[in-house]
Design a protein around this motif. Structure first.
Motif, PDB file in Angstrom:
ATOM      1  N   TRP A  62       0.856  -1.176   0.000  1.00  0.00           N
ATOM      2  CA  TRP A  62       0.000   0.000   0.000  1.00  0.00           C
ATOM      3  C   TRP A  62       0.899   1.236   0.000  1.00  0.00           C
ATOM      4  O   TRP A  62       1.816   1.350   0.823  1.00  0.00           O
ATOM      5  N   TYR A  63       0.589   2.138  -0.936  1.00  0.00           N
ATOM      6  CA  TYR A  63       1.278   3.413  -1.031  1.00  0.00           C
ATOM      7  C   TYR A  63       0.256   4.536  -0.838  1.00  0.00           C
ATOM      8  O   TYR A  63      -0.919   4.383  -1.174  1.00  0.00           O
ATOM      9  N   VAL A  64       0.748   5.687  -0.350  1.00  0.00           N
ATOM     10  CA  VAL A  64      -0.105   6.854  -0.200  1.00  0.00           C
ATOM     11  C   VAL A  64       0.484   7.999  -1.012  1.00  0.00           C
ATOM     12  O   VAL A  64       1.719   8.158  -1.081  1.00  0.00           O
ATOM     13  N   GLN A  65      -0.391   8.756  -1.656  1.00  0.00           N
ATOM     14  CA  GLN A  65       0.037   9.916  -2.433  1.00  0.00           C
ATOM     15  C   GLN A  65      -0.718  11.147  -1.947  1.00  0.00           C
ATOM     16  O   GLN A  65      -1.931  11.249  -2.143  1.00  0.00           O
ATOM     17  N   SER A  66      -0.009  12.070  -1.320  1.00  0.00           N
ATOM     18  CA  SER A  66      -0.614  13.345  -0.929  1.00  0.00           C
ATOM     19  C   SER A  66      -0.635  14.257  -2.142  1.00  0.00           C
ATOM     20  O   SER A  66       0.161  14.078  -3.066  1.00  0.00           O
ATOM     21  N   PRO A  67      -1.527  15.238  -2.156  1.00  0.00           N
ATOM     22  CA  PRO A  67      -1.659  16.117  -3.325  1.00  0.00           C
ATOM     23  C   PRO A  67      -0.331  16.740  -3.733  1.00  0.00           C
ATOM     24  O   PRO A  67       0.393  17.289  -2.901  1.00  0.00           O
ATOM     25  N   GLY A  68      -0.004  16.619  -5.008  1.00  0.00           N
ATOM     26  CA  GLY A  68       1.214  17.208  -5.540  1.00  0.00           C
ATOM     27  C   GLY A  68       2.492  16.488  -5.155  1.00  0.00           C
ATOM     28  O   GLY A  68       3.587  17.006  -5.386  1.00  0.00           O
ATOM     29  N   GLN A  69       2.368  15.304  -4.587  1.00  0.00           N
ATOM     30  CA  GLN A  69       3.547  14.571  -4.126  1.00  0.00           C
ATOM     31  C   GLN A  69       3.694  13.243  -4.863  1.00  0.00           C
ATOM     32  O   GLN A  69       2.762  12.772  -5.523  1.00  0.00           O
ATOM     33  N   GLY A  70       4.859  12.637  -4.681  1.00  0.00           N
ATOM     34  CA  GLY A  70       5.045  11.273  -5.161  1.00  0.00           C
ATOM     35  C   GLY A  70       4.445  10.278  -4.181  1.00  0.00           C
ATOM     36  O   GLY A  70       3.910  10.646  -3.141  1.00  0.00           O
ATOM     37  N   LEU A  71       4.528   8.995  -4.528  1.00  0.00           N
ATOM     38  CA  LEU A  71       3.983   7.955  -3.673  1.00  0.00           C
ATOM     39  C   LEU A  71       4.958   7.607  -2.559  1.00  0.00           C
ATOM     40  O   LEU A  71       6.175   7.621  -2.748  1.00  0.00           O
ATOM     41  N   GLN A  72       4.392   7.261  -1.394  1.00  0.00           N
ATOM     42  CA  GLN A  72       5.195   6.852  -0.251  1.00  0.00           C
ATOM     43  C   GLN A  72       4.666   5.515   0.252  1.00  0.00           C
ATOM     44  O   GLN A  72       3.446   5.336   0.376  1.00  0.00           O
TER      45      GLN A  72
END
Lengths: 111, 114
Positions: A35-45
């Motif tokens: 599972w990855y998370v992407q905040s607005p304007g960011q890459g995936l973490q």
């Protein structure tokens, strides 16, 4: 063929409520799951990953996920959502040289 | 200290132009990737390089040409840009090409073709 399905395009939860994001996969062997998370304007973490062993995995920011082979699922959970969790969440399956990403679930958090 | 960096962050250009996006990682990883994220947030692998050698090319038009001068860099050159190339392009890296490795993503380059 490998594939990942995230049935919910978007989900809205109230701050403090519990969260479950669904993920189903199709893969011929035991998969590596992420599972990855992407905040607005960011890459995936990366939030967490399952490679083998214990089917309940803990991740960062209080998230956990459970691998259920019989259901081909790897659902993401959090007991109490914070406003800062609002983001796009991607489930992914890896194998060989490739990682396949789901279409993402957008999480909205309301006060 | 940025792990995976991309330049530029935004790129606006006319149809038919040629443009490049640069990517650098300081993690010491052997494998680097380019992904395309469309307007619906769907993330699709384009290329993967391991130790400067191409290992994945996902049926990408040959207008797209990746170049890896060394293990820390993977640049993407796009010729004859088309409207459909408008998207966010992400560079990523991982320790090895195995699908079990975590990938570290750059912040993305938003390409707009007019």
């Amino acid at each position: 063929a490998q594939s990942v399905t995230q049935p919910d395009i978007h989900i809205t939860v109230s701050e403090g409520a519990s969260l479950e994001l669904r993920c189903n996969y199709s893969y011929g062997a035991t998969p590596y799951l992420f599972w990855y998370v992407q905040s607005p304007g960011q890459g995936l973490q990366l939030l967490l990953k399952y490679l083998s062993g214990d089917t309940l995995v803990q991740g960062i920011k209080g998230f956990e996920a459970e691998f259920k082979r019989s259901q081909s699922s790897f659902n993401l959970r959090k007991p109490s959502v914070h406003w800062s969790d609002a983001a796009e969440y991607f489930c992914a399956v890896g194998g060989g040289f490739k990682t396949i990403f789901g279409a993402g679930t957008r999480l909205f958090v309301k006060a | 200290d940025t792990a995976v960096s991309q330049t530029p962050k935004y790129l606006v250009t006319q149809m038919g132009n040629d443009k490049s996006i640069k990517c650098e990682q300081n993690l010491g990883h052997d494998t680097m990737y380019w992904y395309k994220q469309d307007s619906k947030k769907f993330l699709k692998i384009m290329f993967s390089y391991n130790n400067k050698e191409l290992i994945i090319n996902e049926t990408v038009p040959n207008r797209f040409s990746p170049k890896s001068p060394d293990k820390a860099h993977l640049n993407l050159h796009i010729n004859s840009l088309e409207l459909g190339d408008s998207a966010v392009y992400f560079c990523a890296s991982s320790q090895a090409p195995s699908g079990g490795n975590e990938q570290f993503f750059g912040p993305g380059t938003r390409l707009t073709v007019l």
